[in-house]
Design a protein around this motif. Structure first.
Motif, PDB file in Angstrom:
ATOM      1  N   SER A   1       0.974  -1.278  -0.001  1.00 30.08           N
ATOM      2  CA  SER A   1       0.067   0.104   0.193  1.00 30.08           C
ATOM      3  C   SER A   1       0.747   1.277  -0.177  1.00 30.08           C
ATOM      4  O   SER A   1       1.791   1.175   0.915  1.00 30.08           O
ATOM      5  CB  SER A   1      -0.906   0.040   1.295  1.00 30.08           C
ATOM      6  OG  SER A   1      -1.412   1.274   1.453  1.00 30.08           O
ATOM      7  N   PRO A   2       0.620   2.331  -0.875  1.00 32.21           N
ATOM      8  CA  PRO A   2       1.617   3.345  -1.045  1.00 32.21           C
ATOM      9  C   PRO A   2       1.337   4.122   0.165  1.00 32.21           C
ATOM     10  O   PRO A   2       2.339   4.760   0.476  1.00 32.21           O
ATOM     11  CB  PRO A   2       0.940   4.014  -2.354  1.00 32.21           C
ATOM     12  CG  PRO A   2      -0.166   3.423  -2.621  1.00 32.21           C
ATOM     13  CD  PRO A   2      -0.360   2.163  -2.079  1.00 32.21           C
ATOM     14  N   ARG A   3       0.386   3.917   0.993  1.00 29.25           N
ATOM     15  CA  ARG A   3       0.342   4.839   2.155  1.00 29.25           C
ATOM     16  C   ARG A   3       1.357   4.460   3.246  1.00 29.25           C
ATOM     17  O   ARG A   3       1.399   5.356   4.027  1.00 29.25           O
ATOM     18  CB  ARG A   3      -1.172   4.727   2.752  1.00 29.25           C
ATOM     19  CG  ARG A   3      -2.254   5.106   1.714  1.00 29.25           C
ATOM     20  CD  ARG A   3      -2.306   6.524   1.624  1.00 29.25           C
ATOM     21  NE  ARG A   3      -3.657   7.013   0.824  1.00 29.25           N
ATOM     22  CZ  ARG A   3      -3.428   7.945   0.166  1.00 29.25           C
ATOM     23  NH1 ARG A   3      -2.686   8.994   0.142  1.00 29.25           N
ATOM     24  NH2 ARG A   3      -4.708   8.169  -0.874  1.00 29.25           N
ATOM     25  N   GLN A   4       1.831   3.521   3.147  1.00 27.69           N
ATOM     26  CA  GLN A   4       2.715   3.042   4.314  1.00 27.69           C
ATOM     27  C   GLN A   4       4.095   3.083   3.769  1.00 27.69           C
ATOM     28  O   GLN A   4       5.101   2.740   4.625  1.00 27.69           O
ATOM     29  CB  GLN A   4       2.347   1.650   4.569  1.00 27.69           C
ATOM     30  CG  GLN A   4       0.952   1.279   5.050  1.00 27.69           C
ATOM     31  CD  GLN A   4       0.299   0.019   5.277  1.00 27.69           C
ATOM     32  OE1 GLN A   4       1.281  -0.960   4.611  1.00 27.69           O
ATOM     33  NE2 GLN A   4      -0.502  -0.364   5.927  1.00 27.69           N
ATOM     34  N   CYS A   5       4.467   3.519   2.771  1.00 27.52           N
ATOM     35  CA  CYS A   5       5.704   3.425   2.110  1.00 27.52           C
ATOM     36  C   CYS A   5       6.343   4.731   2.135  1.00 27.52           C
ATOM     37  O   CYS A   5       5.822   5.747   1.878  1.00 27.52           O
ATOM     38  CB  CYS A   5       5.731   2.450   0.846  1.00 27.52           C
ATOM     39  SG  CYS A   5       5.017   0.928   0.858  1.00 27.52           S
ATOM     40  N   ASP A   6       7.701   4.617   2.069  1.00 30.68           N
ATOM     41  CA  ASP A   6       8.562   5.899   1.607  1.00 30.68           C
ATOM     42  C   ASP A   6       9.492   5.802   0.623  1.00 30.68           C
ATOM     43  O   ASP A   6      10.403   6.660   0.236  1.00 30.68           O
ATOM     44  CB  ASP A   6       8.855   6.342   3.070  1.00 30.68           C
ATOM     45  CG  ASP A   6       9.999   5.535   3.900  1.00 30.68           C
ATOM     46  OD1 ASP A   6      10.150   4.461   3.204  1.00 30.68           O
ATOM     47  OD2 ASP A   6      10.451   5.973   4.987  1.00 30.68           O
TER      48      ASP A   6
ATOM     49  N   GLN B   1       0.236   9.236  -4.055  1.00 30.23           N
ATOM     50  CA  GLN B   1      -0.496   8.700  -2.836  1.00 30.23           C
ATOM     51  C   GLN B   1       0.673   8.672  -1.687  1.00 30.23           C
ATOM     52  O   GLN B   1       0.147   8.010  -0.517  1.00 30.23           O
ATOM     53  CB  GLN B   1      -1.062   7.532  -3.166  1.00 30.23           C
ATOM     54  CG  GLN B   1      -2.435   7.772  -3.751  1.00 30.23           C
ATOM     55  CD  GLN B   1      -2.919   6.297  -4.133  1.00 30.23           C
ATOM     56  OE1 GLN B   1      -2.231   5.335  -4.226  1.00 30.23           O
ATOM     57  NE2 GLN B   1      -4.202   6.383  -4.376  1.00 30.23           N
ATOM     58  N   MET B   2       1.798   8.543  -1.904  1.00 39.77           N
ATOM     59  CA  MET B   2       2.788   7.980  -0.827  1.00 39.77           C
ATOM     60  C   MET B   2       3.008   9.419   0.104  1.00 39.77           C
ATOM     61  O   MET B   2       3.025  10.591  -0.499  1.00 39.77           O
ATOM     62  CB  MET B   2       4.220   7.431  -1.493  1.00 39.77           C
ATOM     63  CG  MET B   2       4.280   6.148  -2.042  1.00 39.77           C
ATOM     64  SD  MET B   2       5.598   5.651  -2.874  1.00 39.77           S
ATOM     65  CE  MET B   2       6.844   6.092  -2.154  1.00 39.77           C
ATOM     66  N   PRO B   3       3.209   9.289   1.306  1.00 42.93           N
ATOM     67  CA  PRO B   3       3.328  10.169   2.142  1.00 42.93           C
ATOM     68  C   PRO B   3       4.684  10.632   2.133  1.00 42.93           C
ATOM     69  O   PRO B   3       5.857  10.053   1.731  1.00 42.93           O
ATOM     70  CB  PRO B   3       3.044   9.883   3.592  1.00 42.93           C
ATOM     71  CG  PRO B   3       3.491   8.316   3.568  1.00 42.93           C
ATOM     72  CD  PRO B   3       3.084   7.986   2.292  1.00 42.93           C
TER      73      PRO B   3
ATOM     74  N   LYS C   1       9.398  11.105   0.764  1.00 41.14           N
ATOM     75  CA  LYS C   1       9.411   9.855  -0.218  1.00 41.14           C
ATOM     76  C   LYS C   1      10.690   9.827  -1.179  1.00 41.14           C
ATOM     77  O   LYS C   1      11.199  11.047  -1.549  1.00 41.14           O
ATOM     78  CB  LYS C   1       8.286   9.573  -0.631  1.00 41.14           C
ATOM     79  CG  LYS C   1       7.829  10.574  -1.360  1.00 41.14           C
ATOM     80  CD  LYS C   1       6.469  10.635  -1.957  1.00 41.14           C
ATOM     81  CE  LYS C   1       5.872  11.861  -2.761  1.00 41.14           C
ATOM     82  NZ  LYS C   1       4.370  11.985  -2.966  1.00 41.14           N
TER      83      LYS C   1
END
Ligand code: SF4
Lengths: 428, 195, 165
Positions: free
Chosen positions: B76-81, B103-105, B108
């Motif tokens: 999930s892109p939301r959890q990755c950097d 979508q990535m926070p 990154k």
């Protein structure tokens, strides 16, 4: 219990959920996209959307010559590149009418079977991974690394091998590589039985696989299935037996079939095929013929009416070339002798290269995933006029909506895993 | 607490040396944050093609990316950097890639793995994007077709170095004007239409 | 010899069928009007029950070619592995052939691919959409007059910079 909205229990649901699955999803392995129509958790319909990796392989095939294109076939089914190399050059050789020497054929059989093992290992590992068994995946990856090492010893690349050439191989197999293969043959059965013990009777795994995605024999034929998927449904077709290419005729092995046609049957067929491949490799390694790996002398090709690439069709009179017209010379000869250098350039320069008949050929091999064939149209020149690849994954992915209808959303990954769709081969 | 003359000029300056109790270290906050960030990269494997298999091999048993603190693959892109783009990106896929990147926070980073992701590789064809850096910021390019797992590990180490070297708490390094622009080739030609 | 019997019987049923052989592969060329019937006969009467592939060749620059598109149907028998190649030719301005999805369900995607890549229309196909390329693509890339590098479609995207990320 009544449904929300005041519907009675037996009234039809007024709407269906639409869910997008992929193209970036771990269980789609690479780049597949599915649009699922859901009724609660039940999949009513699935619409595959593909092309997320369409990179113009076939167009590229019209612009690269017969030896260059092998690098692109590597990238087609990137889980077992060797099998593609072998398939491509078999087709080219069939077009040219060349018969490769026995040693070359045996080595090609060995690498093709190693590729089959590594493909099946990845597929089995990924099936485990998708259904929640990470260890299974790790087990399967270790022998894959060993196979990569063997390939590296054979041709210098662990992954994108490009090992074959028109009429031969890039290099002969070294004794060192043969030793590595022997070692591998000794070690793999142990890993396999580990994997079997882990999964074959694992309740969770079996429950998720059995009875899911059932494909009947008639449907399998009607939808053009081949390879392990067709064999899991009871079709006995195996090109290695049915129309033996290379020297598969000389080896003793069985065709693995199952009756069930479900995901579990496909799992078992793949597992059994690994053992058969081991048998073939064992026989091939122990009886490896001596002699050259590249074509020497003349074959039927040299007597036929073929055309020079850079001549018009009417001038095709004087045709008595030697084998060096087709085979890339040994690298040592290229670097140390003028004849070698000249014959090298004669083959690789633009507008040179060998001549092909103005003909069309289809030649298929039993790739790990099914029937992998190439339909080549030669126009006399050094490049294929059309290089069509008949991709097993493409045909098999078309099955997907048929297999998934009526199952739950959790089964989507199980069915996908058992079909072993390789995106680059699917989209080319 | 001892006060010493650190200027060496015989003046009792304001500078003081504080003797720290055992087990305490002093550093800049920026560096501490970067140190944390670099050692817990969570990669988002955007594996499209053959390179993806090598990416899997990097995470699997023999090469074991866990040794370098970047093994927590999250889909999930939301959890990755860290986005690792492994494989060729084609016309149909590029909008997906951009969406996932967005979508990535923050903060990154992006590794472009392999010849195809970086330049299009052998696929100079109508549908393959000739290098994702035309449309996305890329931090590290990994050469090879496919890069060996060791090479990917090296580029992760390089990225870690880069993060340590220039990282700041509020990610000011990303504001530098040079990082705001698409690569040179694109700036000169407008939209990057090469042919 | 099996094949020659098949050919003979086929040719009595369809008089304007031509047959040839190359490296042991039997090939017949059927006129486009009767292609569906020929395939149906082959499937029903001669047990070529497996549709291996449908593909197409664009003969635009082929030496001595007369027709533009050559459709290729590869059939086989699932038990014996006997094969036959059936071909037919169509020409420009809306080339159309009858669809065989009714005979083989597996033909569905294969025909869609030919449509996508060559722009050959399949009459009676249930769902003739592009399959590999995006819906908004206008060309048919495997036609010979389409350049390898395309016409700039691959660069037609917005650029995302760090600030927009
Ligand atoms: S760089 Fe090479 S290995 Fe990687 S995706 Fe491209 S073709 Fe495949």
């Amino acid at each position: 219990m009544s449904h929300p909205g005041g519907l009675a229990h037996d009234e039809p649901w007024p709407y269906l959920w639409t869910m997008n699955f992929g193209p970036q999803h771990p269980a789609t392995h690479t780049t597949l996209r599915l649009v699922l129509k859901l009724d609660g958790e039940r999949v009513v319909d699935a619409m595959p959307d593909i092309g997320f990796l369409h990179s113009g392989f076939e167009k590229l095939g019209e612009h690269l010559d017969y030896n260059q294109y092998v690098t692109v076939t590597d990238r087609m089914n990137y889980v077992s590149p060797m099998a593609n190399n072998v398939a491509w050059h078999l087709a080219v050789e069939k077009l040219l009418g060349i018969e490769t020497p026995p040693r070359c054929q045996s080595i090609r059989v060995i690498v093709a079977e190693l590729a089959r093992i590594s493909d099946h290992l990845l597929c089995l590992g990924a099936m485990g991974l998708d259904t929640g068994a990470f260890t299974h995946f790790i087990y399967a990856f270790n022998p894959r690394e060993q196979i990569s090492d063997i390939f590296e010893a054979l041709c210098g690349a662990r992954f994108t091998n490009s090992y074959t050439r028109v009429g031969g191989l890039m290099y002969d197999a070294s004794p060192n590589a043969i030793e590595m293969i022997r070692d591998f043959l000794k070690q793999l059965p142990k890993t396999l039985s580990d994997m079997e013990r882990l999964m074959n009777r694992n309740r969770i795994f079996v429950d998720r696989m059995k009875g899911v995605g059932v494909l009947s024999k008639a449907e399998a034929i009607n939808r053009g299935c081949s390879g392990p998927i067709a064999r899991a449904s009871g079709v006995t077709r195996d090109l290695r037996k049915n129309e033996p290419y290379l020297n598969y005729r000389d080896f003793d092995f069985n065709v693995c079939c199952a009756e069930g046609g479900d995901c579990y049957a496909r799992y078992l067929v793949r597992l059994a095929e690994i053992r058969e491949s081991l048998k073939i490799i064992h026989q091939a390694v122990e009886n490896l013929p001596a002699g050259p790996v590249n074509v020497v002398g003349t074959g039927p090709f040299f007597g036929e009416k073929t055309f020079f690439a850079n001549q018009s069709r009417s001038e095709n009179t004087d045709l008595s070339p030697s084998a060096s017209r087709v085979i890339l010379p040994d690298k040592k000869a290229v670097f140390s002798t003028i004849e070698g250098l000249i014959s090298h350039f004669e083959l690789v320069m633009a507008n040179r290269g060998f001549r092909t008949p103005c003909e069309e050929i289809y030649c298929a091999t039993e790739a790990p995933n099914g029937e992998l064939g190439f339909y080549i149209v030669g126009d006399g020149g050094p490049r294929a006029y059309r290089a069509r690849c008949r991709p097993p994954s493409f045909v098999h992915f078309a099955l997907f909506p048929h297999l998934i209808r009526g199952h739950t959303i959790g089964d989507v990954v199980a069915v996908l895993g058992s079909l072993n769709i390789i995106a680059a081969e699917l989209d080319r | 607490m001892a006060v010493t003359d650190v200027t060496g000029r015989g003046e009792a300056g304001p500078a003081t040396i504080v003797e720290l109790p055992e087990g305490v270290a002093v550093t800049k906050l920026d560096e501490l944050v970067s140190w944390c960030r670099k050692n817990s990269l969570w990669p988002m494997p955007f594996a499209t093609a053959c390179c993806g298999i090598e990416l899997m091999a990097t995470g699997a048993s023999r090469h074991d990316l866990a040794r370098f603190g970047a093994e927590v693959f999250r889909f999930s892109p939301r959890q990755c950097d860290l986005m690792i783009v492994a494989g060729r990106v084609v016309m149909k896929m590029l909008p997906v890639l951009q969406r996932i990147w967005q979508q990535m926070p923050e903060p990154k980073w992006c590794i472009s793995m392999g010849a195809c992701a970086s330049t299009g590789g052998v696929f100079d064809t109508y549908s393959v994007v000739q290098g994702i850096d035309r449309f996305l910021p890329v931090d590290v390019y990994t050469p090879g077709c496919p890069p060996r797992p060791e090479q990917l590990i090296q580029s992760i180490i390089d990225l870690q170095e880069k993060i340590q070297r220039e990282g700041t708490l509020f990610c000011r390094e990303f504001d530098a004007p040079s990082r705001q622009q698409p690569p040179m080739a694109l700036r000169e030609r407008g939209r990057g239409i090469r042919d | 010899m099996m094949d020659s019997r098949v050919i003979q019987q086929l040719q009595t049923a369809f008089p304007n069928l031509t047959a040839s052989e190359f490296r042991g592969q039997t090939r017949v060329v059927a006129p486009v009007e009767s292609i569906h019937e020929v395939l149906e006969t082959l499937k029903e009467k001669f047990a070529f029950d497996l549709l291996v592939d449908i593909t197409c060749v664009d003969y635009l620059y082929y030496p001595d070619a007369e027709d533009r598109f050559g459709l290729v149907y590869l059939l086989a028998n699932a038990e014996t592995g006997r094969r036959i190649t059936v071909r037919c030719f169509v020409n420009d301005t809306d080339p159309t052939v009858p669809s065989v999805v009714g005979l083989w369900k597996g033909a569905n995607w294969l025909e869609r691919e030919v449509w996508d890549m060559f722009g050959v229309r399949f009459d009676g196909h249930p769902d003739l959409r592009r399959i590999l390329l995006p819906e908004e693509f206008t060309a048919h890339p495997l036609r010979k007059d389409y350049p390898l590098q395309g016409r700039g479609e691959r660069h037609n995207f917005p650029v995302i910079t760090r600030a927009e990320g």
